[in-house]
Design an enzyme around this catalytic site. Structure first.
Site, PDB file in Angstrom:
ATOM      1  N   THR A   1     -15.456   3.910  35.512  1.00 14.57           N
ATOM      2  CA  THR A   1     -16.024   3.172  36.637  1.00 14.57           C
ATOM      3  C   THR A   1     -16.196   4.104  37.832  1.00 14.57           C
ATOM      4  OG1 THR A   1     -15.134   1.056  35.924  1.00 14.57           O
ATOM      5  CG2 THR A   1     -15.540   1.290  38.277  1.00 14.57           C
TER       6      THR A   1
ATOM      7  N   GLN B   1     -21.612   0.724  27.597  1.00 12.50           N
ATOM      8  CA  GLN B   1     -20.461  -0.161  27.424  1.00 12.50           C
ATOM      9  C   GLN B   1     -20.746  -1.545  28.003  1.00 12.50           C
ATOM     10  OE1 GLN B   1     -16.719  -0.083  29.508  1.00 12.50           O
ATOM     11  NE2 GLN B   1     -15.608   0.266  27.596  1.00 12.50           N
TER      12      GLN B   1
ATOM     13  N   HIS C   1     -16.731  -3.759  25.220  1.00 14.83           N
ATOM     14  CA  HIS C   1     -15.475  -3.596  25.971  1.00 14.83           C
ATOM     15  C   HIS C   1     -14.560  -4.777  25.672  1.00 14.83           C
ATOM     16  CE1 HIS C   1     -12.588  -2.552  28.869  1.00 14.83           C
ATOM     17  NE2 HIS C   1     -13.365  -2.176  29.874  1.00 14.83           N
TER      18      HIS C   1
ATOM     19  N   ASN D   1      -8.324  -3.608  28.279  1.00 16.58           N
ATOM     20  CA  ASN D   1      -7.948  -3.503  29.701  1.00 16.58           C
ATOM     21  C   ASN D   1      -7.913  -4.813  30.482  1.00 16.58           C
ATOM     22  OD1 ASN D   1      -7.662  -0.829  29.238  1.00 16.58           O
ATOM     23  ND2 ASN D   1      -9.665  -0.244  30.056  1.00 16.58           N
TER      24      ASN D   1
ATOM     25  N   TYR E   1      -9.956  -7.396  30.431  1.00 16.03           N
ATOM     26  CA  TYR E   1     -11.217  -8.073  30.772  1.00 16.03           C
ATOM     27  C   TYR E   1     -11.477  -9.203  29.759  1.00 16.03           C
ATOM     28  CZ  TYR E   1     -11.300  -4.300  34.056  1.00 16.03           C
ATOM     29  OH  TYR E   1     -10.937  -3.460  35.077  1.00 16.03           O
TER      30      TYR E   1
ATOM     31  N   ARG F   1     -13.912  -1.162  22.021  1.00 17.60           N
ATOM     32  CA  ARG F   1     -12.730  -0.564  22.656  1.00 17.60           C
ATOM     33  C   ARG F   1     -11.604  -1.587  22.775  1.00 17.60           C
ATOM     34  NH1 ARG F   1     -11.726   2.661  28.407  1.00 17.60           N
ATOM     35  NH2 ARG F   1     -11.040   4.550  27.366  1.00 17.60           N
TER      36      ARG F   1
ATOM     37  N   ASN G   1      -4.192  -5.098  34.523  1.00 17.10           N
ATOM     38  CA  ASN G   1      -4.712  -6.428  34.824  1.00 17.10           C
ATOM     39  C   ASN G   1      -3.797  -7.546  34.307  1.00 17.10           C
ATOM     40  OD1 ASN G   1      -7.021  -5.663  36.309  1.00 17.10           O
ATOM     41  ND2 ASN G   1      -8.133  -5.185  34.422  1.00 17.10           N
TER      42      ASN G   1
ATOM     43  N   GLY H   1     -11.445  10.962  30.070  1.00 21.50           N
ATOM     44  CA  GLY H   1     -11.946  10.350  31.285  1.00 21.50           C
ATOM     45  C   GLY H   1     -11.930  11.317  32.447  1.00 21.50           C
ATOM     46  N   ARG H   2     -10.769  11.396  33.092  1.00 22.81           N
ATOM     47  CA  ARG H   2     -10.659  12.213  34.312  1.00 22.81           C
ATOM     48  C   ARG H   2     -11.085  13.654  34.089  1.00 22.81           C
ATOM     49  NH1 ARG H   2      -5.946  10.224  37.915  1.00 22.81           N
ATOM     50  NH2 ARG H   2      -6.315   8.006  37.740  1.00 22.81           N
TER      51      ARG H   2
HETATM   52  C1  PHB Z   1     -11.956  -0.355  36.820  1.00 21.02           C
HETATM   53  O1  PHB Z   1     -13.044  -0.490  37.385  1.00 21.02           O
HETATM   54  O2  PHB Z   1     -10.914  -0.206  37.438  1.00 21.02           O
HETATM   55  C2  PHB Z   1     -11.921  -0.381  35.368  1.00 21.02           C
HETATM   56  C3  PHB Z   1     -13.033  -0.795  34.686  1.00 21.02           C
HETATM   57  C4  PHB Z   1     -13.010  -0.830  33.313  1.00 21.02           C
HETATM   58  C5  PHB Z   1     -11.871  -0.456  32.655  1.00 21.02           C
HETATM   59  C6  PHB Z   1     -10.777  -0.025  33.328  1.00 21.02           C
HETATM   60  C7  PHB Z   1     -10.799   0.000  34.695  1.00 21.02           C
HETATM   61  O3  PHB Z   1     -11.833  -0.507  31.337  1.00 21.02           O
END
Ligand code: PHB
Length: 384
Positions: free
Chosen positions: A45, A118, A194, A197, A199, A246, A254, A336-337
């Protein structure tokens, strides 16, 4: 899938052979795609879409710079206005958004890269101020998560969402299908669903957020039903070899929990096996997850239940990623990072070169700074 290549035969010297064959830098057939390495750019994100949640040229440049990944997975992208939970995340439900994404995929393809979109619906991880007509966010059950939503007015406490009626779920499946169609029109090579996490789809999967009494709640089979129906809706549009999913079995982000994650996610992965998807993308337990009581499930647990391609994610560095691929527990590793801060990550990992350090201040929102201005190795030290 070329399992012969990734699962060499047993026998004398097999372990050494496997270690040699299974390199992070070797190609792999993933569904209908041929990836030139096993290094995937994870969905991230970045909150830099333009007005109307439309991807801009700056976003195209960011992804173009990272086209050296074996595969790019786009940032989470809402399938509908009610799927929105954060400022300035891109959508894939309007013609303008689809055209904006086309510029992104064209840029990535021009560099020889491949990219999945995604598909995202945040469910209860939203706020009335982010929703059409200020309505309540929707979720499997009217259960308020602990914590705060990221709104345009700053962090605000989550609200109790409205539980989706059974007769509304068809509308949601349609949203996923239309978004999948738009992703195709936008030139993506495939889509990732997705279901992680905390969602919407994850909210259906786990009993800490799903207290439904209809066919979509209660037993594990019932909790899997809606996410699997979404998979099937997406498969009406895309061939299975271009669809990934995923999952975050150990995740607590969350405010998520489940009374038996081995059973829930073991059943999910087992059920997914029958579709022949491109891959299953598993987020491993992060330090924060174990601190928040998440059950740490080793990736080998899923490998034993799933014969297809497994992608893993979770604070990997080059050596750790090489190790997990060599062990056979995973076929692909998403970063990611590190990819955010190193547009040429595969080259740096291959050379064991120093890595740029990600700057958290510029992760979410803003412009080019901390987005498209991380240098490549060549820019830093010149061609070698
Ligand atoms: C976020 O925007 O913080 C975020 C979005 C999607 C994810 C994880 C974090 O899978």
């Amino acid at each position: 899938m070329d399992h012969d290549a990734i699962r060499p035969s047993q026998g004398p010297g097999a372990a050494t052979k496997r270690r040699r064959l299974l390199s992070l830098f070797s190609p792999l057939t993933v569904g209908e795609l041929r990836l030139h390495n096993r290094i995937v750019m994870a969905p991230l994100t970045r909150n830099r879409a333009g007005p109307g949640f439309v991807p801009q040229d700056l976003n195209a440049e960011y992804y173009r710079q990272r086209a050296c990944a074996g595969l790019i997975i786009s940032e989470a992208t809402q399938i509908s206005p009610e799927g929105l939970g954060y400022p300035d995340t891109p959508g894939i439900y309007s013609a303008e958004q689809t055209a904006g994404w086309r510029r992104v995929t064209d840029a990535v393809h021009a560099e020889g890269g491949q990219m999945f979109l995604q598909l995202w619906h945040v469910g209860r991880i939203s706020h009335p101020s982010m929703q059409p007509e200020g309505q309540l966010p929707v979720a499997p059950s009217a259960m308020k998560p602990a914590g705060q939503a990221a709104t345009y007015e700053g962090p605000q406490d989550f609200v109790t969402p409205r539980a989706l009626r059974t007769d509304e779920l068809a509308r949601l499946r349609d949203q996923y299908r239309l978004a999948a169609e738009n992703a195709q029109a936008a030139g993506f090579d495939g889509v990732e669903i997705h279901s992680a996490n905390g969602y919407l789809l994850d909210q259906f999967l786990r009993d800490g957020s799903n207290r439904r009494t209809d066919a979509y709640g209660g037993s594990i089979e019932n909790r899997l039903r809606f996410p699997l129906e979404v998979v099937e809706s997406v498969l009406e549009v895309w061939p299975p070899g271009r669809v990934g999913i995923r999952l975050s079995p150990s995740g607590t982000m969350n405010d998520m929990r489940d009374s038996d994650p081995h059973a829930t996610f073991g059943a999910m992965v087992g059920a997914l096996a029958r579709y022949g998807l491109a891959y299953v993308h598993i987020m491993e337990a992060l330090e924060a997850d174990t601190r928040h009581g998440g059950t740490e499930i080793p990736v080998g647990y899923f490998r034993a239940l799933y014969r297809g391609v497994v992608m893993v994610n979770g604070e990997y560095d080059g050596p750790k990623a090489q190790e997990v691929v060599a062990s056979g527990d995973a076929d692909l590793v998403s970063f990611g990072r590190l990819f955010l801060a190193n547009p040429d990550l595969p080259e740096r990992l291959r050379k064991g070169a120093p890595l740029n350090v990600p700057d958290p201040q510029s992760f979410y929102g803003g412009g080019a700074r901390g987005y498209t201005d991380y240098p490549t190795l060549v820019q830093q030290v010149g061609p070698r």
